[in-house]
Write a protein that holds these residues in place. Sequence first.
Motif, PDB file in Angstrom:
ATOM      1  N   TYR A 158       5.455  -3.339   2.097  1.00 16.66           N
ATOM      2  CA  TYR A 158       5.915  -4.247   1.030  1.00 16.66           C
ATOM      3  C   TYR A 158       5.119  -5.721   1.234  1.00 16.66           C
ATOM      4  N   ASP A 159       4.260  -6.189   0.438  1.00 19.99           N
ATOM      5  CA  ASP A 159       3.815  -7.400   0.533  1.00 19.99           C
ATOM      6  C   ASP A 159       4.606  -8.469  -0.412  1.00 19.99           C
ATOM      7  N   PRO A 160       5.296  -9.537   0.243  1.00 18.74           N
ATOM      8  CA  PRO A 160       6.053 -10.333  -0.573  1.00 18.74           C
ATOM      9  C   PRO A 160       5.341 -11.439  -1.085  1.00 18.74           C
ATOM     10  N   GLU A 161       4.063 -11.470  -1.010  1.00 18.64           N
ATOM     11  CA  GLU A 161       3.345 -12.274  -1.603  1.00 18.64           C
ATOM     12  C   GLU A 161       2.911 -11.910  -3.050  1.00 18.64           C
ATOM     13  N   THR A 162       2.416 -10.602  -3.273  1.00 22.23           N
ATOM     14  CA  THR A 162       2.066 -10.216  -4.286  1.00 22.23           C
ATOM     15  C   THR A 162       3.182  -9.170  -5.047  1.00 22.23           C
ATOM     16  N   GLY A 163       4.136  -9.135  -4.420  1.00 20.51           N
ATOM     17  CA  GLY A 163       5.338  -7.972  -4.951  1.00 20.51           C
ATOM     18  C   GLY A 163       5.041  -6.710  -4.836  1.00 20.51           C
ATOM     19  N   THR A 164       4.072  -6.171  -4.388  1.00 17.86           N
ATOM     20  CA  THR A 164       3.811  -4.554  -4.276  1.00 17.86           C
ATOM     21  C   THR A 164       4.317  -3.972  -3.224  1.00 17.86           C
ATOM     22  N   ALA A 165       5.142  -3.193  -3.425  1.00 19.62           N
ATOM     23  CA  ALA A 165       5.759  -2.063  -2.298  1.00 19.62           C
ATOM     24  C   ALA A 165       4.693  -0.917  -2.551  1.00 19.62           C
ATOM     25  N   LYS A 166       3.988  -0.235  -1.456  1.00 17.72           N
ATOM     26  CA  LYS A 166       3.227   0.885  -1.515  1.00 17.72           C
ATOM     27  C   LYS A 166       3.741   1.936  -0.669  1.00 17.72           C
ATOM     28  N   SER A 167       3.715   3.041  -1.110  1.00 15.88           N
ATOM     29  CA  SER A 167       3.997   4.353  -0.262  1.00 15.88           C
ATOM     30  C   SER A 167       2.988   5.148   0.260  1.00 15.88           C
ATOM     31  N   TYR A 168       2.859   5.482   1.393  1.00  9.19           N
ATOM     32  CA  TYR A 168       1.712   6.252   2.108  1.00  9.19           C
ATOM     33  C   TYR A 168       2.322   7.538   2.667  1.00  9.19           C
ATOM     34  N   LEU A 169       1.631   8.653   2.788  1.00 10.49           N
ATOM     35  CA  LEU A 169       1.705   9.560   3.714  1.00 10.49           C
ATOM     36  C   LEU A 169       0.692   9.357   4.790  1.00 10.49           C
ATOM     37  N   VAL A 170       1.051   9.319   6.127  1.00  8.42           N
ATOM     38  CA  VAL A 170       0.006   9.129   7.009  1.00  8.42           C
ATOM     39  C   VAL A 170      -0.023  10.296   8.277  1.00  8.42           C
ATOM     40  N   SER A 171      -1.331  10.767   8.432  1.00  9.35           N
ATOM     41  CA  SER A 171      -1.562  11.795   9.124  1.00  9.35           C
ATOM     42  C   SER A 171      -1.146  11.708  10.678  1.00  9.35           C
ATOM     43  N   LYS A 172      -0.116  12.506  11.002  1.00  8.71           N
ATOM     44  CA  LYS A 172       0.078  12.380  12.575  1.00  8.71           C
ATOM     45  C   LYS A 172      -0.832  12.664  13.627  1.00  8.71           C
TER      46      LYS A 172
END
Length: 322
Positions: A244-258
């Motif tokens: 979450y970027d509190p400056e832009t207000g954008t929460a982003k979801s990712y799937l990260v390859s382990k």
Amino acid sequence: MQNNQTRTFTSAFEQEVYEGLTSFPKHLSSKYFYDEIGDKLFQDIMAMPEYYLTNREFDILEANKAEISALFSRDGEVFSLFELGAGDGKKTKILLQYLVDNKIPFDYRPIDISQNALDQLENAIKQEIPEVEVNTLQGTYFDTLRDIDKVNGRKKVILFLGSNIGNLLHEPAIEFLKNLRDSINEGDLILMGFDQKKNPQTILDAYNDKTGITEAFNKNILARINRELGGDFVLDNFLHWEVYDPETGTAKSYLVSKAAQRINIESLGLQIRLKRWETIHTEISQKYDDATVEWLAEQSGLQIVTEFADNQNQYKNYVFKK
Ligand code: AVI
């Protein structure tokens, strides 16, 4: 369906999965979270204590139902209450019950692409508030709203709750709002939910619950590719990651390859490689402040009539007109 070089796709899902997984960085659209399993997982998310959005909006509608209903129906004028993406209608029922109790004349017109979702909603309302006249409309939001002008001269009120607008980047959100503006007439209203900027930890907790429901929801897009397109994703090989970027207000979801891995997707004839720690971006959940909502309204030719907030300004419902 469209061609991508030499490829022919049989659905938008196939095409978007192909394009997203062959891009760099990789991405998939959150609109594909919502198959039968994803719908159920989203119901579970809305019931989680961390996912404050549902309760905040519920409280706002409950506390302001008289004022909101008075805005909808001036002088007892009959109106049609449209709803885009109603889900189970839990929050809408607050308004429906109030309108019925106060003998305010209206009909309720939920719009959804899924006839199954509409049938379930209609049955639930018939059971719980049988006095409501429900006219379901199956189709895409804007085609349906435009068509309705030809058959129904009533005032329109359009509900778009749940901060669903936040799943769009600002540019497509403005396109969406412009389309809404074009499908209403003078005197019509739009009531829309916008989740607000707040303590960043509260937002991270809402999108990364300890029980793993949001993780399962995010990973359902991989499971869906496995089910529908013959993919061989191993879900445990991915981390659910929220920022979450509190400056832009954008929460982003990712799937990260382990791990470094190869994935085959049979119906796309596609093999992709993921490096260790490579990402697939899956969702944005935008958080707003007044200045941003005012800017969105201005960009799309809408005016803010009024707004309703909870006592901590965690969430707001704005009323717009043309
Ligand atoms: C539907 N939409 C507004 C939800 C949101 O908050 O972005 C979807 C969601 N994603 C993770 N949790 C809930």
